[in-house]
Design an enzyme around this catalytic site. Sequence first.
Site, short mmCIF file in Angstrom:
data_model
loop_
_atom_site.label_atom_id
_atom_site.label_comp_id
_atom_site.label_asym_id
_atom_site.label_seq_id
_atom_site.Cartn_x
_atom_site.Cartn_y
_atom_site.Cartn_z
N ASP A 82 -16.36 -14.77 117.26
CA ASP A 82 -16.96 -14.72 118.59
C ASP A 82 -15.98 -15.18 119.67
O ASP A 82 -15.14 -16.05 119.43
CB ASP A 82 -18.21 -15.61 118.60
N HIS A 180 -24.51 -19.42 128.08
CA HIS A 180 -24.32 -20.13 126.82
C HIS A 180 -24.88 -21.54 126.93
O HIS A 180 -24.82 -22.16 127.99
CB HIS A 180 -22.83 -20.20 126.47
N HIS A 208 -25.68 -12.33 124.78
CA HIS A 208 -25.07 -13.65 124.65
C HIS A 208 -25.97 -14.69 125.31
O HIS A 208 -26.75 -14.37 126.21
CB HIS A 208 -23.69 -13.67 125.31
N GLY A 209 -25.88 -15.92 124.85
CA GLY A 209 -26.71 -16.96 125.42
C GLY A 209 -28.17 -16.83 125.04
O GLY A 209 -29.07 -17.01 125.86
N ASN A 230 -27.27 -13.38 120.03
CA ASN A 230 -26.50 -14.54 119.60
C ASN A 230 -27.29 -15.83 119.75
O ASN A 230 -27.90 -16.07 120.79
CB ASN A 230 -25.22 -14.66 120.44
N VAL A 231 -27.26 -16.64 118.69
CA VAL A 231 -27.92 -17.95 118.71
C VAL A 231 -26.94 -18.98 118.16
O VAL A 231 -26.45 -18.85 117.04
CB VAL A 231 -29.21 -17.95 117.87
#
Length: 289
Positions: A82, A180, A208-209, A230-231
């Site tokens: 990432d 994020h 993202h975030g 994404n986590v």
Amino acid sequence: MTLISTTPMLEKARADKHGIVAFNVHSFDSIYWVLEAAAEMKSPVILQTTVGTVRSLGAKNIVEVAKAASEHFSIPTGLHLDHCTDFQVIKEAIRAGYTSVMIDASMHPFEENVARTQEVMKLAKSLGVNVEAELGKVGGVEDDIVVAEEDAQKAIPAECRQFVELTGVPTLAPAIGTAHGIYKGKPNIDFDRIADIADLVDVPLVLHGGSAVPIEEVKRCVSFGMAKVNVSTELKNAYSKAIKVHFEQEPDSLDPRAYLQKAKEAAIEMAKSKIKMVGSENKVVPSFV
């Protein structure tokens, strides 16, 4: 089952209008915890690491543990690097066996972002490795990449189409108002922008975030084509807090098997809730096994 490219996994997810969670893992233990959760849910999953985690654990070591875990649980598993700005680290990850990499050149002008992404595509495409790129700037902190709230910029839909056409990148992370980390207030997601981008590009999009975004908002993002969610922060916070509580309640209980078991249980429950959120449970199909 060994590690697989995330490209077909995400293409299928977008076509079927569900998501795949990409969990940031920071230790070898957490790799097994995430895959145990995915196995329980019968869900494909993506393990992802930051550059900092690669430097800490070693790319080859991460690949070997991820391979062993994916074979043990027999779940379709991708391994993603990432937010990487360093081409040499990307090469290292690909050579080690990562099945997906992100070149983050979003801090550069559009033309340079295109050029840097093209360079990675030349290396990755022939090897079947997925490439993710970013347009716009997602706010917050990711490893050593810091984007202040006032500097965050949303992706321009027309540029997204042009970017995909110029680079051939198979997954795109457009900045659409998330950040994020854990939000201080309510995330301001631009759903109209997501819809416009999804209408212009056919590739799976990446959210993202994803930590702490309300469930219904994540589901809406997924319905528009955000196939990879994404986590990171919520997962690591869950198991770190479980360890903290263990020592608050039992300060003399120093056996790692005791406090790591509590961390594991917290991580698995958090991972299962995120898998359910994106609708990927029971999506393991014969073509993946």
